[in-house]
Design an enzyme around this catalytic site. Structure first.
Site, PDB file in Angstrom:
ATOM      1  N   GLU A  88      95.011 -33.806  74.216  1.00 11.91           N
ATOM      2  CA  GLU A  88      95.711 -33.926  72.941  1.00 11.91           C
ATOM      3  C   GLU A  88      95.692 -32.569  72.232  1.00 11.91           C
ATOM      4  O   GLU A  88      94.739 -31.802  72.353  1.00 11.91           O
ATOM      5  CB  GLU A  88      94.999 -34.978  72.083  1.00 11.91           C
ATOM      6  N   LYS A 106     101.513 -42.238  69.764  1.00 13.53           N
ATOM      7  CA  LYS A 106     100.177 -42.763  69.473  1.00 13.53           C
ATOM      8  C   LYS A 106     100.237 -43.919  68.478  1.00 13.53           C
ATOM      9  O   LYS A 106     100.804 -43.799  67.392  1.00 13.53           O
ATOM     10  CB  LYS A 106      99.306 -41.629  68.925  1.00 13.53           C
ATOM     11  N   CYS A 155      93.461 -40.435  72.670  1.00 11.45           N
ATOM     12  CA  CYS A 155      92.247 -40.262  71.879  1.00 11.45           C
ATOM     13  C   CYS A 155      91.735 -41.536  71.194  1.00 11.45           C
ATOM     14  O   CYS A 155      91.097 -42.371  71.833  1.00 11.45           O
ATOM     15  CB  CYS A 155      92.454 -39.142  70.872  1.00 11.45           C
TER      16      CYS A 155
END
Length: 280
Positions: free
Chosen positions: A43, A112, A153
């Site tokens: 990321e 995300k 993440c």
């Protein structure tokens, strides 16, 4: 045996995009020299620092185009773990994972879904939602030998997302990260291994290291975990390129032995629990 050689890259990206892109190129070339046909970048690989609208890119923007060109030149599939892309709102970008095929084409994109927030006593909150618009779709991308479930993440903390990816056919879970050094020592490896064990999938987790210009410190410790939950490669807190051969027969054998994916009960989980009074 059906194996695929893959690489996971650990970077210390900062606010200098050209330096970051040079580090990306060096890492991708190392992975290609190692014989990898798939490489995963963490990321915030292209830029890691304060939110700047001028660094939000269209998919044909200069930095994304450079990564696409490297995928094409090296004839390698590349997962760009997280980059700010346009959302239609100049104040809030998407944090997007882009998957390039060996022709440099964007074969898949994931925005995300879960946005990070960390509140520590006496310190300003780390609040991704202040400058990021959440996505609303999960994504699986199928290749010749691998089927990859995409995430970024903080998604790692939400087991239901990964179960859905595995049920949709994922044999590999991609978890590119800029994971907090505050929570990383206690949570990072445990959660990665749990996602592998629960879903009988390989987990590939490229990570960032170091402290960015906002003061956010990343944990590093990129990992590759097999579908039985064993760590088969790991980095410390330095830049690294981890290369392994994934054996998809291991995934199939594990799922034949332990059929937990077939034992899900969504008919039960979607109903609210009955509440009982212990002292009633």
């Amino acid at each position: 045996m059906t194996t695929t050689r893959v690489s996971v890259v650990q970077l210390g990206s900062g606010s200098d995009r050209e330096s970051n892109l040079d580090a990306i190129e060096k890492s991708l070339r190392t992975a290609a020299e190692n014989g990898s046909t798939l490489t995963l970048l963490p990321e915030a690989s292209i830029y890691r620092g304060p939110y700047l609208p001028e660094y939000v890119e269209a998919e044909d923007g200069p930095a994304i185009t450079r990564v696409a060109g490297l995928a094409r030149e090296l004839e390698m599939d590349v997962v760009l773990g997280g980059v700010w892309t346009e959302s239609g709102d100049p104040e809030h970008a998407h944090n997007s994972c882009l998957v390039f095929d060996r022709r440099g084409r964007i074969a898949a994109r994931y925005k995300k879904v879960h946005l990070f927030r960390l509140d520590r006593p006496g310190e300003p909150a780390d609040d991704e939602a202040a400058f990021t618009a959440p996505g609303d779709e999960t994504v699986v991308v199928g290749g010749k030998n691998l089927t990859i479930g995409l995430s970024i993440c903080y998604d790692l903390r939400f087991a239901a997302l990964y179960r859905g990816l595995a049920q949709a056919g994922a044999t590999v879970l991609s978890v590119p990260a800029n994971f907090s050094a505050y929570t990383g020592p206690a949570h990072w490896e445990v959660l990665l291994r749990a996602r592998a064990i629960e879903n009988l999938c390989y987990v590939l987790a490229p990570a960032q290291i170091g402290t960015d210009d906002t003061g956010f410190s990343a944990y590093g410790h990129s990992l590759i975990v097999d579908s039985w939950g064993t760590v088969i490669a790991g980095a410390d807190d330095s830049p690294a390129v981890l290369t392994v051969d994934l054996d998809l027969e291991l995934v199939r054998a594990g799922r034949d032995q332990l059929g937990s994916l077939a034992h899900d009960r969504p008919d039960v989980y979607t109903r609210p629990p009955r509440i009982e009074d212990l002292h009633g």
